[in-house]
Write a protein that holds these residues in place. Structure first.
Motif, PDB file in Angstrom:
ATOM      1  N   ALA A 695       0.832  -1.204   0.000  1.00 38.10           N
ATOM      2  CA  ALA A 695       0.000   0.000   0.000  1.00 38.10           C
ATOM      3  C   ALA A 695       0.866   1.253   0.000  1.00 38.10           C
ATOM      4  O   ALA A 695       0.537   2.261  -0.642  1.00 38.10           O
ATOM      5  N   ASP A 696       1.989   1.188   0.696  1.00 37.02           N
ATOM      6  CA  ASP A 696       2.895   2.339   0.745  1.00 37.02           C
ATOM      7  C   ASP A 696       3.453   2.650  -0.641  1.00 37.02           C
ATOM      8  O   ASP A 696       3.520   3.820  -1.050  1.00 37.02           O
ATOM      9  N   GLU A 697       3.830   1.619  -1.366  1.00 40.23           N
ATOM     10  CA  GLU A 697       4.379   1.841  -2.713  1.00 40.23           C
ATOM     11  C   GLU A 697       3.314   2.394  -3.652  1.00 40.23           C
ATOM     12  O   GLU A 697       3.595   3.274  -4.470  1.00 40.23           O
ATOM     13  N   ILE A 698       2.083   1.880  -3.532  1.00 39.08           N
ATOM     14  CA  ILE A 698       1.013   2.395  -4.398  1.00 39.08           C
ATOM     15  C   ILE A 698       0.780   3.876  -4.116  1.00 39.08           C
ATOM     16  O   ILE A 698       0.638   4.692  -5.034  1.00 39.08           O
ATOM     17  N   SER A 699       0.739   4.237  -2.822  1.00 41.61           N
ATOM     18  CA  SER A 699       0.424   5.625  -2.459  1.00 41.61           C
ATOM     19  C   SER A 699       1.539   6.594  -2.848  1.00 41.61           C
ATOM     20  O   SER A 699       1.301   7.808  -2.931  1.00 41.61           O
ATOM     21  N   ARG A 700       2.748   6.087  -3.082  1.00 44.96           N
ATOM     22  CA  ARG A 700       3.862   6.977  -3.415  1.00 44.96           C
ATOM     23  C   ARG A 700       4.012   7.210  -4.920  1.00 44.96           C
ATOM     24  O   ARG A 700       4.893   7.957  -5.354  1.00 44.96           O
ATOM     25  N   LEU A 701       3.141   6.568  -5.696  1.00 40.11           N
ATOM     26  CA  LEU A 701       3.104   6.879  -7.126  1.00 40.11           C
ATOM     27  C   LEU A 701       2.519   8.282  -7.298  1.00 40.11           C
ATOM     28  O   LEU A 701       1.441   8.576  -6.797  1.00 40.11           O
ATOM     29  N   LYS A 702       3.202   9.154  -8.006  1.00 40.71           N
ATOM     30  CA  LYS A 702       2.808  10.568  -8.011  1.00 40.71           C
ATOM     31  C   LYS A 702       1.804  10.919  -9.096  1.00 40.71           C
ATOM     32  O   LYS A 702       1.059  11.893  -8.971  1.00 40.71           O
ATOM     33  N   LYS A 703       1.772  10.155 -10.190  1.00 47.68           N
ATOM     34  CA  LYS A 703       0.922  10.540 -11.304  1.00 47.68           C
ATOM     35  C   LYS A 703      -0.014   9.400 -11.708  1.00 47.68           C
ATOM     36  O   LYS A 703       0.393   8.246 -11.811  1.00 47.68           O
ATOM     37  N   GLU A 704      -1.270   9.764 -11.984  1.00 43.40           N
ATOM     38  CA  GLU A 704      -2.273   8.787 -12.384  1.00 43.40           C
ATOM     39  C   GLU A 704      -1.883   8.069 -13.658  1.00 43.40           C
ATOM     40  O   GLU A 704      -2.095   6.858 -13.791  1.00 43.40           O
ATOM     41  N   GLN A 705      -1.289   8.783 -14.637  1.00 41.00           N
ATOM     42  CA  GLN A 705      -0.994   8.166 -15.927  1.00 41.00           C
ATOM     43  C   GLN A 705       0.023   7.039 -15.828  1.00 41.00           C
ATOM     44  O   GLN A 705       0.146   6.220 -16.739  1.00 41.00           O
ATOM     45  N   ASP A 706       0.740   6.965 -14.724  1.00 37.85           N
ATOM     46  CA  ASP A 706       1.725   5.900 -14.561  1.00 37.85           C
ATOM     47  C   ASP A 706       1.186   4.708 -13.769  1.00 37.85           C
ATOM     48  O   ASP A 706       1.912   3.739 -13.535  1.00 37.85           O
ATOM     49  N   SER A 707      -0.081   4.767 -13.351  1.00 34.59           N
ATOM     50  CA  SER A 707      -0.588   3.803 -12.376  1.00 34.59           C
ATOM     51  C   SER A 707      -0.669   2.379 -12.920  1.00 34.59           C
ATOM     52  O   SER A 707      -0.278   1.423 -12.237  1.00 34.59           O
ATOM     53  N   LEU A 708      -1.173   2.194 -14.155  1.00 36.26           N
ATOM     54  CA  LEU A 708      -1.340   0.847 -14.686  1.00 36.26           C
ATOM     55  C   LEU A 708       0.013   0.169 -14.899  1.00 36.26           C
ATOM     56  O   LEU A 708       0.205  -0.990 -14.511  1.00 36.26           O
ATOM     57  N   LYS A 709       0.937   0.896 -15.506  1.00 35.67           N
ATOM     58  CA  LYS A 709       2.269   0.343 -15.728  1.00 35.67           C
ATOM     59  C   LYS A 709       2.942  -0.001 -14.397  1.00 35.67           C
ATOM     60  O   LYS A 709       3.573  -1.046 -14.244  1.00 35.67           O
ATOM     61  N   PHE A 710       2.754   0.905 -13.461  1.00 33.33           N
ATOM     62  CA  PHE A 710       3.359   0.691 -12.149  1.00 33.33           C
ATOM     63  C   PHE A 710       2.772  -0.552 -11.482  1.00 33.33           C
ATOM     64  O   PHE A 710       3.498  -1.362 -10.903  1.00 33.33           O
ATOM     65  N   PHE A 711       1.448  -0.731 -11.574  1.00 33.02           N
ATOM     66  CA  PHE A 711       0.825  -1.876 -10.924  1.00 33.02           C
ATOM     67  C   PHE A 711       1.301  -3.183 -11.545  1.00 33.02           C
ATOM     68  O   PHE A 711       1.529  -4.170 -10.839  1.00 33.02           O
ATOM     69  N   CYS A 712       1.456  -3.188 -12.836  1.00 38.46           N
ATOM     70  CA  CYS A 712       1.946  -4.406 -13.497  1.00 38.46           C
ATOM     71  C   CYS A 712       3.332  -4.786 -12.979  1.00 38.46           C
ATOM     72  O   CYS A 712       3.625  -5.971 -12.758  1.00 38.46           O
ATOM     73  N   SER A 713       4.163  -3.801 -12.772  1.00 39.79           N
ATOM     74  CA  SER A 713       5.491  -4.098 -12.236  1.00 39.79           C
ATOM     75  C   SER A 713       5.401  -4.519 -10.771  1.00 39.79           C
ATOM     76  O   SER A 713       6.209  -5.321 -10.291  1.00 39.79           O
ATOM     77  N   LEU A 714       4.412  -3.983 -10.080  1.00 36.73           N
ATOM     78  CA  LEU A 714       4.234  -4.318  -8.668  1.00 36.73           C
ATOM     79  C   LEU A 714       3.825  -5.781  -8.510  1.00 36.73           C
ATOM     80  O   LEU A 714       4.245  -6.457  -7.567  1.00 36.73           O
ATOM     81  N   VAL A 715       3.027  -6.289  -9.459  1.00 37.31           N
ATOM     82  CA  VAL A 715       2.581  -7.679  -9.402  1.00 37.31           C
ATOM     83  C   VAL A 715       3.776  -8.626  -9.481  1.00 37.31           C
ATOM     84  O   VAL A 715       3.778  -9.697  -8.859  1.00 37.31           O
ATOM     85  N   GLU A 716       4.779  -8.242 -10.231  1.00 36.42           N
ATOM     86  CA  GLU A 716       5.963  -9.099 -10.347  1.00 36.42           C
ATOM     87  C   GLU A 716       6.678  -9.231  -9.003  1.00 36.42           C
ATOM     88  O   GLU A 716       7.227 -10.281  -8.670  1.00 36.42           O
ATOM     89  N   SER A 717       6.661  -8.147  -8.234  1.00 30.73           N
ATOM     90  CA  SER A 717       7.332  -8.177  -6.924  1.00 30.73           C
ATOM     91  C   SER A 717       6.457  -8.805  -5.845  1.00 30.73           C
ATOM     92  O   SER A 717       6.968  -9.394  -4.886  1.00 30.73           O
ATOM     93  N   TYR A 718       5.153  -8.684  -6.015  1.00 32.64           N
ATOM     94  CA  TYR A 718       4.217  -9.171  -4.990  1.00 32.64           C
ATOM     95  C   TYR A 718       3.160 -10.047  -5.658  1.00 32.64           C
ATOM     96  O   TYR A 718       2.113  -9.562  -6.107  1.00 32.64           O
ATOM     97  N   PRO A 719       3.420 -11.344  -5.763  1.00 32.15           N
ATOM     98  CA  PRO A 719       2.511 -12.255  -6.483  1.00 32.15           C
ATOM     99  C   PRO A 719       1.091 -12.281  -5.909  1.00 32.15           C
ATOM    100  O   PRO A 719       0.148 -12.658  -6.619  1.00 32.15           O
ATOM    101  N   GLN A 720       0.927 -11.900  -4.637  1.00 38.01           N
ATOM    102  CA  GLN A 720      -0.409 -11.943  -4.048  1.00 38.01           C
ATOM    103  C   GLN A 720      -1.371 -10.959  -4.712  1.00 38.01           C
ATOM    104  O   GLN A 720      -2.586 -11.030  -4.509  1.00 38.01           O
ATOM    105  N   LEU A 721      -0.828 -10.049  -5.529  1.00 37.54           N
ATOM    106  CA  LEU A 721      -1.682  -9.087  -6.223  1.00 37.54           C
ATOM    107  C   LEU A 721      -2.229  -9.635  -7.541  1.00 37.54           C
ATOM    108  O   LEU A 721      -3.070  -8.979  -8.172  1.00 37.54           O
ATOM    109  N   ARG A 722      -1.762 -10.810  -7.948  1.00 39.76           N
ATOM    110  CA  ARG A 722      -2.254 -11.389  -9.209  1.00 39.76           C
ATOM    111  C   ARG A 722      -3.760 -11.631  -9.121  1.00 39.76           C
ATOM    112  O   ARG A 722      -4.260 -12.151  -8.135  1.00 39.76           O
TER     113      ARG A 722
END
Length: 765
Positions: A695-722
């Protein structure tokens, strides 16, 4: 007088009175007979009490034999406490002295005027004390000649929903130097047992919940058995009875049974209470008890609907790691547990008549064993039979100030209590402009009781609490400015080098009473008026239920968990249980109002991180509400959300309401709107920032336009988000949150409820 009474034969005073039940008045000259006894023992009360013996000291109880009966069912430590209470007397420790001047001060002070105003009630009460051998009378003038006695003032306590009660006011101090009897006990030093009956309601609800898990298609009934005069059942040690005397009208009363007012009475009763709880459960296997107590069981009243052939609808309960039902490994039901709140033994059982009767018979037997067998020729029974019989055995009953429905699996305040609260609210009509502290405190006390089960109400009380706090401060300031006596008391309350701790406590009490009882009035601000209007509308509404699912009140595993966090740029959260994640970039206006641009809140525009974190909790609750609206489980109709936050304020505000922050209170109104009539329960827990990394990493994303790309990369680090899809808060919810953050505007939760709960948001893949 000594000569006149020297020929009086007082020996019969120790003999059982076969006519005790017909006693309607204190016999004439009875006080002189007791005085003759006292003269015989050279005015030594302890010797006189020992002469009176078992009739007054509970000698009909064979403690050694009772302890043998207890041993198979009750733990050794509790038995030891029981033995001391019944053999030695109460309290556990009492070693005190007082001056003659202090005793004279209390004698001259006398009783509260309420005693004179309720003469008939007091006379009736003293007849009960006499005929049940809880106290004995002496002429009132004899007090001056007793070597070791101390008179405590009496008063009548009036309660709107309960009978008047005569109180032994053992904490009253007429002056700073006065030492009340409660100042002489060792209770504050930890000499007594801790009282453990504060969680009885939760234990009863947990029992009902587990019964429903094991018996999804059978009625569950609730009932209670009440000990009569519980504190009087345990006795003062003979050596100290003189310390617990009091004068009422023409008599000096020597109190043998423990009082309703001494600080050690509840703690000493605690040993008996625990004994009865354990013994009643242990006796469940004794199937001879139903025959033994058949004459009582046959008088019980049963709800006729229990045997109705009509189809009943039962709300199910969901098993989890904390709640596995009431069946053991061999599928046999456990013995019925008993939960005593002071003197009320409460038990819930599946409606199999023999089991219900067995539980009640075990309760009766446990009380007879611990407090004395029935012997109506010589004394009253220790059980309040009228209450036992009048309370209908039913799926719907009132206990501990709330009504419990085991078919609907709900709990809530009685309609009569809500009606009384509405009467208090009616005094705060639209034309009402001012209030006193006492008026508002009484109202808020009632509302607090309702909010203990209807938790959404806590978010509507913030301004009422702050109104009381402000009025108390202003009362204090006014008294400081206008009253020399108040300033003197305030100075003495804090002058540790000049006064003893007891004296400082006395002066602090004087200060608090003056501040609380002040008749100064204060204007109701517009927000407080609005809160009162909303509360009145809510309590009067037929669309709002004040019955809360038991599922939301018992300790249980959460149906779903979610984590949230916020930064000064954005907020985010996720739930791997409910398969969602969300991200919200704060608007430019919100960002411009944070600590990054404001060093402090001097202009009132600062949006603190606490408020932003609180907003993330609300969005998580909205997301989980959406999820369970679309994933309804008939086997678990009242799920519970556990929301983790790494901000203490946000966690507390979500459960108890925000009282100081305007923007926090505005968000609380929004949370209230989401909670109203919501089948999803809410609980929060603290999580460290280190353990809130996603949740901390999600909240530190500064721009909405980067959110989808960022989440996809986050899934690689945290499989529980799949498999998680994005939750988008509805425009109505976002608008309400934004307005609350920017302006602190307080919404009407009754109106907003229909909007945000119907449409909390949407999910996109």
């Amino acid at each position: 007088m000594i000569v006149q009474l020297s020929t009086v034969d007082f020996r019969h005073l120790r003999d059982p009175d076969p006519h005790w039940a017909s006693c309607t008045a204190i016999p004439k000259f009875k006080d002189l007979e007791f005085l003759a006894l006292l003269f015989h023992y050279d005015m030594h009360l302890s010797a006189a009490v020992r002469f009176l013996g078992s009739k007054y000291l509970g000698g009909h109880r064979d403690v050694d034999k009772i302890c043998q009966q207890l041993s198979p069912h009750v733990d050794a430590e509790t038995i030891a406490h029981y033995r001391r209470i019944m053999s030695t007397g109460c309290p556990n420790r009492f070693n005190a002295s007082t001056s003659r001047e202090n005793a004279e001060l209390y004698r001259r002070h006398g009783n509260d005027p309420s005693i004179s105003r309720h003469k008939e009630l007091v006379h009736k009460n003293m007849v009960k004390e006499f005929k049940h051998n809880f106290a004995f009378p002496l002429p009132s003038w004899s007090q001056c000649y007793l070597r070791h006695s101390f008179c405590t003032p009496q008063h009548i306590h009036l309660h709107p929903s309960k009978p008047p009660r005569q109180i032994f006011n053992a904490k009253l101090r007429p002056t700073a130097q006065a030492q009340a009897i409660n100042n002489m006990t060792s209770t504050p030093l930890g000499s007594e047992l801790d009282c453990r009956y504060g969680d009885v309601l939760v234990r009863v609800l947990k029992r009902i919940w587990n019964l429903r898990i094991s018996y999804p298609l059978l009625d569950i009934v609730l009932h209670a058995n009440d000990v009569k005069s519980c504190f009087r059942q345990i006795k003062h040690h003979p050596d100290i009875v003189g310390a617990f005397s009091f004068v009422v009208f023409e008599h000096l009363w020597i109190q043998i049974g423990c009082t309703f007012g001494s600080d050690f009475s509840p703690a000493n009763w605690e040993g008996v209470r625990r004994t009865i709880e354990q013994l009643a459960r242990g006796l469940f296997k004794d199937h001879s008890l139903r025959d033994k107590h058949r004459k009582y069981l046959d008088k019980l009243q049963w709800d006729v609907s229990l045997d109705s052939s009509s189809r009943k609808k039962f709300v199910p309960a969901h098993a989890d790691s904390q709640n596995q039902g009431v069946l053991d490994a061999s599928s046999q039901p456990a013995d019925t547990p008993h939960d005593m709140f002071v003197d009320d033994d409460i038990y819930a059982e599946v409606y199999l008549r023999w089991r219900v009767e067995q539980a009640i018979a075990a309760s009766i037997e446990a009380m007879f064993i611990t407090l004395g067998q029935s012997d109506l020729l010589h004394r009253q029974d220790p059980i309040s039979w009228d209450k036992l019989i009048e309370m209908v055995i039913s799926h719907f009953n009132k206990v501990l100030g709330v009504e419990i429905d085991t078919r609907q699996m709900t709990v809530g305040p009685p309609p009569a209590f809500i009606s009384r609260t509405l009467d208090l609210l009616d005094a705060f009509h639209e034309g009402r402009k001012a209030f006193t502290v006492q008026e508002m405190s009484t109202l808020v006390g009632n509302l607090g009781h309702i909010a203990s089960t209807s938790r959404w109400l806590t978010h509507l009380l913030s301004h009422l609490y702050t109104s009381i706090a402000t009025a108390l401060r202003n009362n204090r300031a006014y008294e400081i400015e206008t009253s020399a006596a108040f300033r003197d008391a305030l100075r003495k309350a804090s002058a540790s080098e000049l006064f003893t701790l007891d004296e400082r406590k006395f002066h602090a009490g004087v200060v608090n009473r003056i501040v609380y009882k002040s008749q100064r009035t204060y204007f109701l601000n517009q927000t407080a008026k609005e809160e009162l209007h909303l509360i009145r509308a809510a309590l009067s509404s037929s669309e709002i239920s004040f019955r809360t699912p038991i599922a939301h009140l018992v300790p249980r595993d959460p149906t779903g968990t979610a984590w949230g966090d916020s930064s000064l740029d954005a907020a985010g959260g996720f739930s791997s249980d409910c398969k969602f994640w969300w991200y919200l970039e704060w608007s430019a206006e919100i960002k411009a109002s944070t600590l990054r641009f404001h060093k402090n809140n001097s202009g009132g525009n600062l949006i603190s991180i606490n408020v932003l974190e609180y907003a993330s909790v609300i969005i998580n609750y909205a997301a989980m509400s959406f999820y369970f609206q679309h994933h309804h489980d008939p086997a678990n109709p009242f799920p519970v959300a556990l929301l983790y936050a790494d901000n203490v304020a946000a966690e507390i505000w979500a459960m108890k309401g925000c009282k100081r922050s305007d923007k926090g209170r505005a968000l609380g109104r929004l949370l209230c709107a989401l909670m109203l009539n919501n089948p999803l329960g809410l609980s929060t827990a603290r999580v460290s920032t280190h353990n809130n990394t996603i949740a901390d990493e999600i909240s530190r994303l500064k721009k909405e336009q980067d959110s989808l790309k960022f989440f996809c990369s986050l899934v690689e680090s945290y499989p529980q988000l799949r498999g998680c899809s994005r939750f988008h808060p509805s425009q109505e919810l976002l608008s309400a949150i934004t307005e609350a953050l920017l302006t602190g505007k307080l919404v009407d939760p009754l109106e907003v409820n229909k909007i945000v709960l119907r449409n909390p948001g949407s999910i996109t893949s």
